[in-house]
Design an enzyme around this catalytic site. Structure first.
Site, PDB file in Angstrom:
ATOM      1  CD  GLU A 110     -20.201  -2.738 -28.175  1.00  0.00           C
ATOM      2  OE1 GLU A 110     -20.899  -2.885 -28.844  1.00  0.00           O
ATOM      3  OE2 GLU A 110     -18.839  -3.106 -28.333  1.00  0.00           O
ATOM      4  CE  LYS A 127     -30.612   1.852 -30.176  1.00  0.00           C
ATOM      5  NZ  LYS A 127     -31.572   0.726 -30.101  1.00  0.00           N
TER       6      LYS A 127
END
Length: 432
Positions: A130, A206
């Protein structure tokens, strides 16, 4: 509650790692209650053992990370050292010796996530990450779990706090790029070498992770089209304002309309001031997820920093420890669609092009002809003569939606016109 503690090995004790260790110590009781068993920091691997680390027992410090992850009593390895190696080898070694892994390593996951997923599955262990994307913002788990029954079509957002701070200062304070970068460095938002941020590498990693999860297909760092913000000027920001827009570095992951391919890209873009992303200030992040059934969801919050990132790491640690107690594992890789990643040339969007042209009759007609010949339709044109009397004018063209390849061909042809002295800037227009 089980009395035997779950043992955690921490790889790295910098800004994030030290905060993870602090929270594990100060909130040990709460973590134990939430997990169902106490968690114990069993070792901390560092490069500089002589450095004083407040709140950490010096007996836990080691420089031998390999020996630490090979210990048979380690339940979870938390990796916050970053980079490709030795992180990749340490993670796979941890799986081989019975530990699950919590990582914040976006670069490794984007470059070789498939290897890590495969190793975790082979040894029946968890891989949670995460903290790799958008700091404290819960984003990976909603995509992997909450939206697992839905079809995600688009992920759009600001995923790098450093560049958002720089562009925000250029927009709101009128600062130049260098001045805004210096301020970001002084405040600790930018590294001494800011290349990974300002050239878009951080955001591209990302984007690769988000696209892979959202579209259930493997998307690597090399699949992501990347442009940074180093060429963004005050003139670009001023031109955006005249259009009722601002400039943001966006990560955009999209499923093609026919569902047969996906795209992933990172680049600066103009977005309308009415768009929620336009109001994301300073070093904050925000991401829109557009799903078929759920509609449009927005995730917003601090995207970096020791405490926010540690929060995401600890959330994963709790989940992995619970799985360990239940002799279960969480979601692994989902890449069943195996969709191809289309090249940037096939992406369709609008464009803002600023040209330096000769200030004489007929120039606009020549420019318009070039656009028409390449199938790019013009929406608006603004022309302004310069005050320095050098016989040049500034010509700003905003197009309708067109393929990126068509726009590239248009610009190449414009550069060959005698009346076009230079292409000052090209920027995409998104979020309309």
């Amino acid at each position: 509650m089980r009395t035997r503690p779950l043992k955690v090995a921490l790889l790295g004790c910098g800004v994030v790692g030290s905060e993870v260790a602090r929270i594990m110590t100060t909130h040990a009781g709460d973590l134990a209650a939430r997990i169902g068993a106490p968690v114990e920091l069993a070792g901390v691997a560092v490069r500089r053992p002589s450095k004083v680390r407040e709140g950490i027992d010096p007996a836990l410090i080691t420089t031998d990370a390999t020996a630490l992850v090979k210990r048979g009593d380690i339940d979870v390895v938390v990796e916050v050292i970053g980079g490709i190696e030795p992180a990749r080898t340490l993670i796979t070694t941890a799986f081989e010796h019975g530990a699950s892994v919590v990582s914040a390593n976006k670069a490794l996951l984007a470059e070789d996530g498939a290897t890590l997923y495969a190793a975790a599955e082979r040894h029946g262990r968890d891989l949670y990450f995460e903290a790799a994307v958008a700091g404290a913002i819960p984003l990976i788990r909603p995509l992997r779990e909450s939206l697992a029954g839905d079809k995600v079509n688009r992920v759009l957002g600001i995923v790098n706090g450093t560049t958002n701070f720089i562009l925000d200062r250029m927009d709101t304070a009128g600062a130049g790029y260098s001045e805004a970068l210096d301020e970001a460095t002084a405040l600790g938002y930018a590294e001494a070498d800011p290349t990974a941020d300002v050239e878009g590498f951080d955001a591209a990693a990302k984007a690769a992770i988000l696209a892979g999860i959202a579209f259930h297909t493997r998307v690597g760092l090399d699949d992501v089209h990347r442009e940074g913000i180093t060429e963004v000027t005050s003139a670009d920001l001023a031109s955006a304002k005249r259009m009722g827009c601002t400039v943001k570095l966006l990560a955009i992951c999209e499923r093609a309309a026919d569902g047969r391919s996906v795209t992933a890209r990172v680049h600066p873009a103009m977005i309308p001031l009415s768009h929620p992303l336009a109001s994301v200030r300073e070093a904050y992040n925000a991401v829109f997820v557009e799903a078929e059934a759920a509609g449009q969801l927005m995730f917003y919050g601090p995207g970096a920093g020791g405490s926010p990132t540690a929060s995401a790491v600890l959330g994963d640690l709790v989940a992995v420890c619970r799985n360990k107690l239940n002799e279960a594992t969480g979601p692994g890789e989902s890449a069943y669609t195996q969709l191809p990643v289309s090249p940037m040339g096939e992406v369709v969007t609008r464009y803002h092009i600023s040209l330096d042209v000769a200030d004489k009759p007929g120039v606009l007609a020549q420019v318009a002809t070039v656009f028409a010949e390449h199938g790019v339709s013009i929406d608006t044109v603004r022309q302004k003569g310069r005050q320095d009397g050098n016989g040049e004018a500034a010509l700003v063209v905003v197009t309708h939606r067109a393929p990126d390849a068509a726009l590239s061909g248009t610009v190449e042809a414009l550069r060959k016109l005698d009346t076009v002295r230079g292409v000052a800037s090209i920027m995409r227009v998104e979020g309309e």
